[in-house]
Design a protein around this motif. Structure first.
Motif, PDB file in Angstrom:
ATOM      1  N   GLY A 130     -22.865  20.213  29.077  1.00  0.00           N
ATOM      2  CA  GLY A 130     -21.882  19.179  28.764  1.00  0.00           C
ATOM      3  C   GLY A 130     -21.454  19.164  27.308  1.00  0.00           C
ATOM      4  N   ILE A 164     -18.543  16.674  23.230  1.00  0.00           N
ATOM      5  CA  ILE A 164     -19.753  16.142  23.861  1.00  0.00           C
ATOM      6  C   ILE A 164     -19.342  15.040  24.833  1.00  0.00           C
ATOM      7  CG2 ILE A 164     -21.183  16.732  21.854  1.00  0.00           C
ATOM      8  CD1 ILE A 164     -21.130  13.776  21.067  1.00  0.00           C
ATOM      9  N   PRO A 165     -20.245  14.641  25.743  1.00  0.00           N
ATOM     10  CA  PRO A 165     -19.827  13.690  26.773  1.00  0.00           C
ATOM     11  C   PRO A 165     -19.171  12.419  26.226  1.00  0.00           C
ATOM     12  CG  PRO A 165     -21.953  14.593  27.340  1.00  0.00           C
ATOM     13  CD  PRO A 165     -21.609  15.136  25.971  1.00  0.00           C
ATOM     14  N   GLU A 166     -19.687  11.895  25.119  1.00  0.00           N
ATOM     15  CA  GLU A 166     -19.139  10.624  24.664  1.00  0.00           C
ATOM     16  C   GLU A 166     -18.043  10.773  23.614  1.00  0.00           C
ATOM     17  OE1 GLU A 166     -22.196  11.796  24.582  1.00  0.00           O
ATOM     18  OE2 GLU A 166     -23.474  10.768  23.128  1.00  0.00           O
ATOM     19  N   GLY A 167     -17.556  11.989  23.381  1.00  0.00           N
ATOM     20  CA  GLY A 167     -16.464  12.148  22.420  1.00  0.00           C
ATOM     21  C   GLY A 167     -16.476  13.528  21.806  1.00  0.00           C
TER      22      GLY A 167
END
Lengths: 93, 359
Positions: free
Chosen positions: A15, A30-33
């Motif tokens: 991810g 990355i997953p959150e940004g």
């Protein structure tokens, strides 16, 4: 506290990936940004192939940036990788 | 000040096999016959990539209800976007997941309604929990980013520790513990879903302890119910600042709920270039700067941090989208929220209602 030592062998966690070459900005997605990859950060992350040890990566960087202070390259590489490891962006290979 | 969009939420369909009592989709859902075509989405993703958007969140409804989902992932990846699939897991199997990963899927966010099967199926209005457990195992076996999403509310918050324990052994890298936000169908069921103050306080303690214990192993993102907050949330990090959402038939909105605000016309990506909608359409500019702000926001030090809170919530609770978000303790209308909380904490109990799916 997670330690990243010269013997560690790391790779990007699932991810997480670098933005494509030629994209408007160098980013670590990355997953959150996204994290901005400034200076040599992209090169450091590119060298993490899950086989090389951090020591080998530091040696390559010292060779590549021969005019820079070798001790500083080591400290800053370890600091960057520790931050990324703590954030869950890197995993042990 | 110019704003660059960073993320695109693509609600590719409102169709969904689940009927969650806290569904965030609008009350009026769009039908399959009104949905954008594959080609429409391909064009949208290309435009988004060119505008500098980094992340694409494919959501719904259930995005796997689209038979072209693999093509959509492929199109997003060709547009240099990071692809996140937000799914219930219903409609997924090994070959489909492999095809999605092959097409460039970066990350899966799998939702859970509870940790116990009975209540989980009850909240979802569908027998989906056992399947979700199998999907979690299947995702873990593959190299793809994996986040669990646990939606919490009054009826399941007391099982939070078990939920975190499950997340810990699920193989996910991250868990989102998200208190229900009261929009869409969730607002209809709010009085049955809002937790008590004691539950909320306990949940904060549990999450803080778990974060400390799981540092570097499992990341915990925690969304609090803003009715209990002192100040409002920086909704979407500002209206039209970083994010746009496109609904199944192509309307472009600054968030999930903005369609409720009367008097705003949201342009369609079928009719206008995305860049024009983002930069120039009146709806995206309506609350983008500070000129709309009333007091106490206008002179408040926090206005650059929380942007006066959520416009949709202001409308839903006060009838005025330009009011200070009533969850703010400084808002003249904060009494509305206090009354709701007094009822919830006074032991009032309501049953919820289920929504029906669009055709």
């Amino acid at each position: 506290m997670i330690q990243v030592s010269p013997d560690s062998v790391l790779r990007l966690a699932p991810g997480c990936r670098l933005s494509d070459h030629g994209a408007p900005q160098d980013l670590l997605l990355i997953p959150e940004g996204a994290l901005r990859m400034q200076g040599p950060a992209r090169k450091i992350v590119e060298l993490l192939n899950g086989e090389r040890s951090i020591r080998e990566i530091i040696e390559q960087l010292q060779h590549h940036y021969a005019s820079e202070d070798a001790a500083r390259i080591e400290t800053e590489t370890l600091a960057l990788l520790t931050r990324l490891r703590e954030r869950g962006v890197l995993e042990s290979a | 000040m110019t704003y660059e969009p960073k993320a695109l939420i693509a609600e590719v369909t409102h169709r969904c096999p689940l009927h969650c009592v806290y569904c965030s989709n609008p009350l009026e859902m769009q039908r399959r016959s009104e949905e954008l075509s594959t080609g429409d989405w391909v064009s949208i993703f290309q435009q988004a990539g060119e505008m500098g958007v980094v992340q694409l969140h494919l959501t719904g409804g259930e995005p796997l209800a689209r038979t072209d989902i693999v093509d959509l992932v492929k199109a997003g990846r060709s547009a240099r976007l990071y692809i996140n699939l937000i799914t219930s897991g219903v409609g997924l199997d090994g070959p489909k997941l492999d095809a999605l990963i092959q097409a460039g899927l970066d990350h899966v966010q799998l939702s859970f309604q509870d940790i116990q099967e009975g209540p989980a199926n009850e909240f979802a209005g569908a027998r989906s929990h056992a399947l979700k457990l199998r999907m979690a195992a299947m995702i873990r076996e593959r190299r793809v980013g994996f986040t669990l999403n646990m939606v919490v509310h009054r009826s399941n918050l007391d099982r939070l520790e078990d939920m975190i324990a499950f997340a810990e052994q699920s193989g996910a890298q991250r868990v989102e513990i998200a208190h229900v936000q009261y929009y869409g169908w969730a607002l209809k069921n709010r009085d049955a879903l809002l937790p008590t103050r004691a539950q909320v306080d306990k949940s904060i303690e549990i999450v803080e302890a778990a974060r400390e214990r799981l540092k570097g192993r499992l990341r915990i993102d925690f969304v609090l119910p803003d009715y209990y907050a002192k100040y409002p949330k920086p909704c979407m990090n500002g209206w039209g600042h970083q994010l746009m959402l496109i609904d199944p038939n192509g309307r472009v909105l600054p968030c999930h709920a903005a369609g409720v605000i009367p008097g705003l016309e949201f342009s369609s990506a079928r009719e206008h270039p995305l860049r024009w909608i983002w930069e120039e359409s009146p709806a995206f500019q309506r609350f983008r700067d500070e000129s709309w702000m009333p007091e106490p926001c206008r002179s408040c030090d926090r206005r650059t941090r929380d942007f006066g809170g959520c416009r949709c919530q202001a409308f839903l609770l006060t009838g005025d989208a330009s009011a200070t978000d009533p969850v703010c303790t400084l808002a003249p209308s904060h009494g509305i929220v206090e009354n709701i909380l007094a009822q919830v904490n006074g032991g009032a109990h309501k049953e919820w209602v289920y929504r029906v799916d669009p055709i």
